[in-house]
Design an enzyme around this catalytic site. Structure first.
Site, PDB file in Angstrom:
ATOM      1  N   HIS A  17       0.679  -1.244  -0.122  1.00  0.00           N
ATOM      2  CA  HIS A  17      -0.075   0.040  -0.059  1.00  0.00           C
ATOM      3  C   HIS A  17       0.940   1.146  -0.077  1.00  0.00           C
ATOM      4  O   HIS A  17       2.257   1.203  -0.214  1.00  0.00           O
ATOM      5  CB  HIS A  17      -1.069   0.030   1.201  1.00  0.00           C
ATOM      6  CG  HIS A  17      -0.351  -0.221   2.443  1.00  0.00           C
ATOM      7  ND1 HIS A  17       0.578   0.793   3.174  1.00  0.00           N
ATOM      8  CD2 HIS A  17      -0.337  -1.312   3.419  1.00  0.00           C
ATOM      9  CE1 HIS A  17       0.817   0.604   4.184  1.00  0.00           C
ATOM     10  NE2 HIS A  17       0.352  -0.829   4.512  1.00  0.00           N
ATOM     11  N   HIS A  43       3.901   1.559   2.520  1.00  0.00           N
ATOM     12  CA  HIS A  43       5.319   0.769   2.030  1.00  0.00           C
ATOM     13  C   HIS A  43       5.829   1.587   1.129  1.00  0.00           C
ATOM     14  O   HIS A  43       6.868   1.820   0.974  1.00  0.00           O
ATOM     15  CB  HIS A  43       4.719  -0.593   1.505  1.00  0.00           C
ATOM     16  CG  HIS A  43       4.033  -1.411   2.513  1.00  0.00           C
ATOM     17  ND1 HIS A  43       2.856  -1.999   2.029  1.00  0.00           N
ATOM     18  CD2 HIS A  43       4.351  -1.988   3.672  1.00  0.00           C
ATOM     19  CE1 HIS A  43       2.381  -2.879   2.950  1.00  0.00           C
ATOM     20  NE2 HIS A  43       3.151  -2.503   3.848  1.00  0.00           N
ATOM     21  N   CYS A  63       1.565  -9.151  20.719  1.00  0.00           N
ATOM     22  CA  CYS A  63       0.991  -8.766  19.699  1.00  0.00           C
ATOM     23  C   CYS A  63       1.212  -9.359  18.255  1.00  0.00           C
ATOM     24  O   CYS A  63       2.340  -9.097  17.995  1.00  0.00           O
ATOM     25  CB  CYS A  63       0.747  -7.247  19.637  1.00  0.00           C
ATOM     26  SG  CYS A  63      -0.054  -6.691  18.061  1.00  0.00           S
ATOM     27  N   CYS A 117       2.083  -6.806  15.513  1.00  0.00           N
ATOM     28  CA  CYS A 117       3.388  -6.168  15.517  1.00  0.00           C
ATOM     29  C   CYS A 117       4.524  -7.619  15.490  1.00  0.00           C
ATOM     30  O   CYS A 117       5.598  -7.157  15.607  1.00  0.00           O
ATOM     31  CB  CYS A 117       3.742  -5.461  17.011  1.00  0.00           C
ATOM     32  SG  CYS A 117       2.572  -4.033  16.920  1.00  0.00           S
ATOM     33  N   CYS A 124      -3.290  -3.264  21.891  1.00  0.00           N
ATOM     34  CA  CYS A 124      -2.070  -2.539  21.223  1.00  0.00           C
ATOM     35  C   CYS A 124      -2.460  -1.440  20.299  1.00  0.00           C
ATOM     36  O   CYS A 124      -3.515  -1.607  19.427  1.00  0.00           O
ATOM     37  CB  CYS A 124      -1.552  -3.695  20.059  1.00  0.00           C
ATOM     38  SG  CYS A 124      -0.419  -3.172  19.001  1.00  0.00           S
ATOM     39  N   HIS A 130      -2.524  -2.092  16.463  1.00  0.00           N
ATOM     40  CA  HIS A 130      -3.455  -3.189  16.227  1.00  0.00           C
ATOM     41  C   HIS A 130      -4.681  -3.053  17.201  1.00  0.00           C
ATOM     42  O   HIS A 130      -4.943  -4.435  17.669  1.00  0.00           O
ATOM     43  CB  HIS A 130      -2.860  -4.525  16.181  1.00  0.00           C
ATOM     44  CG  HIS A 130      -1.676  -4.493  14.956  1.00  0.00           C
ATOM     45  ND1 HIS A 130      -0.200  -4.153  15.327  1.00  0.00           N
ATOM     46  CD2 HIS A 130      -1.601  -4.494  13.668  1.00  0.00           C
ATOM     47  CE1 HIS A 130       0.392  -4.249  14.250  1.00  0.00           C
ATOM     48  NE2 HIS A 130      -0.312  -4.418  13.145  1.00  0.00           N
ATOM     49  N   LYS A 189      -6.352   6.836  10.344  1.00  0.00           N
ATOM     50  CA  LYS A 189      -5.545   5.840  10.404  1.00  0.00           C
ATOM     51  C   LYS A 189      -5.621   4.826   8.879  1.00  0.00           C
ATOM     52  O   LYS A 189      -6.920   4.644   8.666  1.00  0.00           O
ATOM     53  CB  LYS A 189      -5.400   4.719  11.416  1.00  0.00           C
ATOM     54  CG  LYS A 189      -4.136   4.491  12.147  1.00  0.00           C
ATOM     55  CD  LYS A 189      -4.174   3.338  12.954  1.00  0.00           C
ATOM     56  CE  LYS A 189      -3.533   2.234  12.665  1.00  0.00           C
ATOM     57  NZ  LYS A 189      -3.493   0.976  13.440  1.00  0.00           N
ATOM     58  N   LYS A 231      -7.140  -1.768   6.423  1.00  0.00           N
ATOM     59  CA  LYS A 231      -7.910  -2.818   5.677  1.00  0.00           C
ATOM     60  C   LYS A 231      -9.642  -2.656   6.120  1.00  0.00           C
ATOM     61  O   LYS A 231     -10.286  -2.546   5.243  1.00  0.00           O
ATOM     62  CB  LYS A 231      -7.471  -4.010   5.850  1.00  0.00           C
ATOM     63  CG  LYS A 231      -6.287  -4.319   4.716  1.00  0.00           C
ATOM     64  CD  LYS A 231      -6.357  -6.065   4.816  1.00  0.00           C
ATOM     65  CE  LYS A 231      -4.844  -6.362   5.569  1.00  0.00           C
ATOM     66  NZ  LYS A 231      -4.441  -7.769   5.571  1.00  0.00           N
TER      67      LYS A 231
HETATM   68  N1  MSP Z   1       8.521  -6.872   8.681  1.00  0.00           N
HETATM   69  C1  MSP Z   1       8.771  -5.745   9.214  1.00  0.00           C
HETATM   70  C2  MSP Z   1      10.046  -5.178   8.953  1.00  0.00           C
HETATM   71  C3  MSP Z   1      11.370  -5.843   9.009  1.00  0.00           C
HETATM   72  S1  MSP Z   1      12.645  -4.964   8.518  1.00  0.00           S
HETATM   73  C4  MSP Z   1      14.117  -5.803   8.950  1.00  0.00           C
HETATM   74  C5  MSP Z   1       7.619  -4.795   8.972  1.00  0.00           C
HETATM   75  N2  MSP Z   1       6.759  -4.866   7.857  1.00  0.00           N
HETATM   76  S2  MSP Z   1       5.610  -4.177   7.431  1.00  0.00           S
HETATM   77  O1  MSP Z   1       5.191  -4.741   6.406  1.00  0.00           O
HETATM   78  O2  MSP Z   1       4.725  -4.087   8.405  1.00  0.00           O
HETATM   79  O3  MSP Z   1       6.085  -2.749   7.049  1.00  0.00           O
HETATM   80  C6  MSP Z   1       6.345  -1.826   7.854  1.00  0.00           C
HETATM   81  C7  MSP Z   1       6.764  -0.567   7.071  1.00  0.00           C
HETATM   82  O4  MSP Z   1       5.844  -0.056   6.275  1.00  0.00           O
HETATM   83  C8  MSP Z   1       6.866   0.968   7.896  1.00  0.00           C
HETATM   84  O5  MSP Z   1       8.150   0.837   8.860  1.00  0.00           O
HETATM   85  C9  MSP Z   1       7.103   1.841   7.049  1.00  0.00           C
HETATM   86  O6  MSP Z   1       8.238   1.730   6.386  1.00  0.00           O
HETATM   87  C10 MSP Z   1       5.884   1.281   6.129  1.00  0.00           C
HETATM   88  N3  MSP Z   1       4.603   1.663   6.533  1.00  0.00           N
HETATM   89  C11 MSP Z   1       3.575   0.808   6.739  1.00  0.00           C
HETATM   90  N4  MSP Z   1       2.379   1.876   7.115  1.00  0.00           N
HETATM   91  C12 MSP Z   1       2.868   3.388   6.980  1.00  0.00           C
HETATM   92  C13 MSP Z   1       1.989   4.319   6.975  1.00  0.00           C
HETATM   93  N5  MSP Z   1       0.623   4.489   7.228  1.00  0.00           N
HETATM   94  N6  MSP Z   1       2.530   5.385   6.471  1.00  0.00           N
HETATM   95  C14 MSP Z   1       4.034   5.358   6.199  1.00  0.00           C
HETATM   96  N7  MSP Z   1       4.644   4.253   6.308  1.00  0.00           N
HETATM   97  C15 MSP Z   1       3.996   2.996   6.772  1.00  0.00           C
HETATM   98  O7  MSP Z   1       7.316  -3.811   9.948  1.00  0.00           O
END
Ligand code: MSP
Length: 468
Positions: free
Chosen positions: A18, A21, A126, A129, A143, A146, A293, A296
């Site tokens: 999304h 990411h 959690c 997380c 959490c 979540h 926020k 989904k």
């Molecule tokens: N798998 C772990 C990361 C391991 S790194 C060694 C993880 N993955 S995640 O799929 O949840 O991705 C988290 C990352 O996605 C955040 O750190 C950020 O980079 C990005 N984001 C997820 N939601 C976001 C927003 N709403 N806004 C901006 N970035 C966000 O955590």
């Protein structure tokens, strides 16, 4: 040659890509492209985090084996990054055997030197997380990241890493030796305060999660998914033979919710085995969609595909990188994106290019090779990973001024002899700006260069206006 190694978090495959990411990945891409334009040798790593309870549960829901589930989702991340023209050099998957081997070797080293011991752990876990929470982490007993999910009380024997042993060293590093390693400054203070408040050792294995890498000296346990995941940054530089010299990473870029893992646990693990620490970790804030926020269940998640469909690749790249949430969360939304696209791309840059091209063609202006330098302000902003500041400088200080200059000098009212020097100057300045825009909008930059370099030819509209 100078090297530059930049990484993104590896994303969990329980979710599909999304805009959250995408913003991290896009900013890393802009930095990778910027460093390549500076002539440096770049390694840009991204990938997927595939082990752990969360992924195992999703796979079970889908009725497939975890690896099949991962094999199905991972291509979606690759596809999203291709759609956004992300120039990653390697896509790592934690289910890769070469990665698993390095995780085991590294853990064995930490164990051999006495930094791992067995203990009992009881706490609230959690799954969202993939971490244990403390009472003070909870908001209304849930959490905060979540709230729709339950936290699970878990009690098990785990292997523990002597994190507390490294706390004094970490404090010293952050305060005295590597003062630039956590960015922005606010996050640095946050980490320091937590370190000084006291830190407990941390569990690095799980007894009841099968979907993970076996602990090398105890096959009844698997490596905790976070430990496995963090090692990706290092493992890629070991199993890819020509990437050896890229370690330590120059920049880890990630969102604020995973700050502690990256700036404390990861660094302490590296200290334990004597591997050099990454140069810098940049922590960004979050996107919020129309004040809410992104989730989904609220159905407000914006996918990269939808952005590209609506705004084109470079339009999407511009909108995301210009609204990148640095120190504060950024509230975004499609209708605000439409306004920004129309103002900055259709009206400002797009119009400027077509006006200049038409006038230059009519007046037979010729341009030699354009200047290829980054403005000092753009350099500084990109050193701070602040793509929004870099773009806002280019638009307000450069493109707006060029538009204003054209409006004032009105070359269309002048004779060809008088119009020519004005146009030439404007086009040269535009091309200089285009060099600065290139890491953000690589295809657009090439198109604009083609219009003006050599014999000038008008082009079709770069950014057609979009109805809101
Ligand atoms: N798998 C772990 C990361 C391991 S790194 C060694 C993880 N993955 S995640 O799929 O949840 O991705 C988290 C990352 O996605 C955040 O750190 C950020 O980079 C990005 N984001 C997820 N939601 C976001 C927003 N709403 N806004 C901006 N970035 C966000 O955590």
């Amino acid at each position: 040659m100078k090297k530059y190694y930049v990484t993104t978090p590896i994303y969990y495959v329980n979710d599909i890509p999304h805009i959250g990411h995408s913003c991290t990945t896009l900013v890393a891409d802009v930095l990778a492209r910027y460093h390549r334009q500076l002539g440096e040798e770049v390694f840009f790593l991204t990938g997927t985090d595939e082990h752990g309870q969360k992924v195992a549960e999703e796979a079970e829901k889908a009725g497939v084996a975890p690896i099949e589930f991962c094999d199905k989702i991972t291509p979606r991340f690759k596809k999203a990054w291709e759609e956004l023209n992300i120039s990653f050099d390697y896509f790592i998957r934690t289910t890769d055997d070469r990665h698993k081997k390095i995780v085991q070797e590294l853990l064995q080293k930490i164990y051999d030197q006495g930094d791992i011991y067995k203990d009992k752990y009881e706490g609230l876990y959690c799954v969202g997380c993939e971490k244990f929470l403390t009472e003070s982490d909870l908001v209304n007993e849930k959490c905060p990241l979540h709230p729709a999910e339950k936290t699970i009380k878990q009690s098990e024997e785990n292997w523990f890493f002597k994190l507390s042993k490294y706390v004094p060293r970490l404090i010293d590093l952050i305060e005295n030796e590597k003062t630039n390693y956590i960015f922005p400054k606010g996050k640095r203070s946050e980490v320091l305060a937590k370190l000084k408040a006291g830190v407990r050792d941390t569990s690095i294995s799980r007894a009841n999660v099968e979907w993970g890498i076996p602990v090398p000296w105890d096959k009844t346990q698997t490596v905790y998914v976070w430990v496995d995941a963090l090692i990706n940054y290092y493992s890629a530089t070991r199993f890819l033979k020509n990437k050896k010299d890229f370690w330590p990473a120059d920049l880890h870029i990630l969102g604020k919710e995973i700050l502690w893992f990256h700036t404390v646990i990861w660094q302490a693990m590296l200290l334990s085995v004597g591997i050099s620490l990454p140069e810098k970790t940049y922590i960004h804030s979050f996107y919020i969609i129309d004040g809410q926020k992104m989730s989904k269940s609220l159905g407000n998640v914006i996918s990269p595909g939808r952005l590209v469909e609506k705004f084109g690749v470079d339009g999407a790249r511009y909108l995301v990188t210009s609204s990148f949430p640095t120190e504060n969360d950024a509230d975004i939304g499609i209708s605000r994106f439409v306004e920004k696209y129309n103002a900055d791309l259709a009206n400002n840059l797009g119009n400027l290019v077509s006006r200049l091209a038409k006038l230059a063609e009519k007046n037979k202006v010729e341009i030699e090779k354009s200047k290829s330098v980054f403005y000092p302000e753009v350099k500084k902003a990109l050193e701070d990973s602040d793509t929004g500041r870099a773009l806002s400088f280019i638009w307000t200080e450069k493109l707006n001024r060029l538009n204003a200059k054209l409006n004032k000098e009105k070359p269309w009212t002048l004779s060809p002899e008088k119009a020519k020097p004005v146009l030439k100057e404007c086009i040269e300045k535009l091309l200089e700006a285009v060099f600065n825009i290139k890491p953000f909008m690589p295809e657009t930059a090439e198109k604009i260069k083609k219009v003006f370099e050599g014999k000038i030819k008008t082009t079709k509209v770069l950014f057609p206006k979009i109805e809101n």
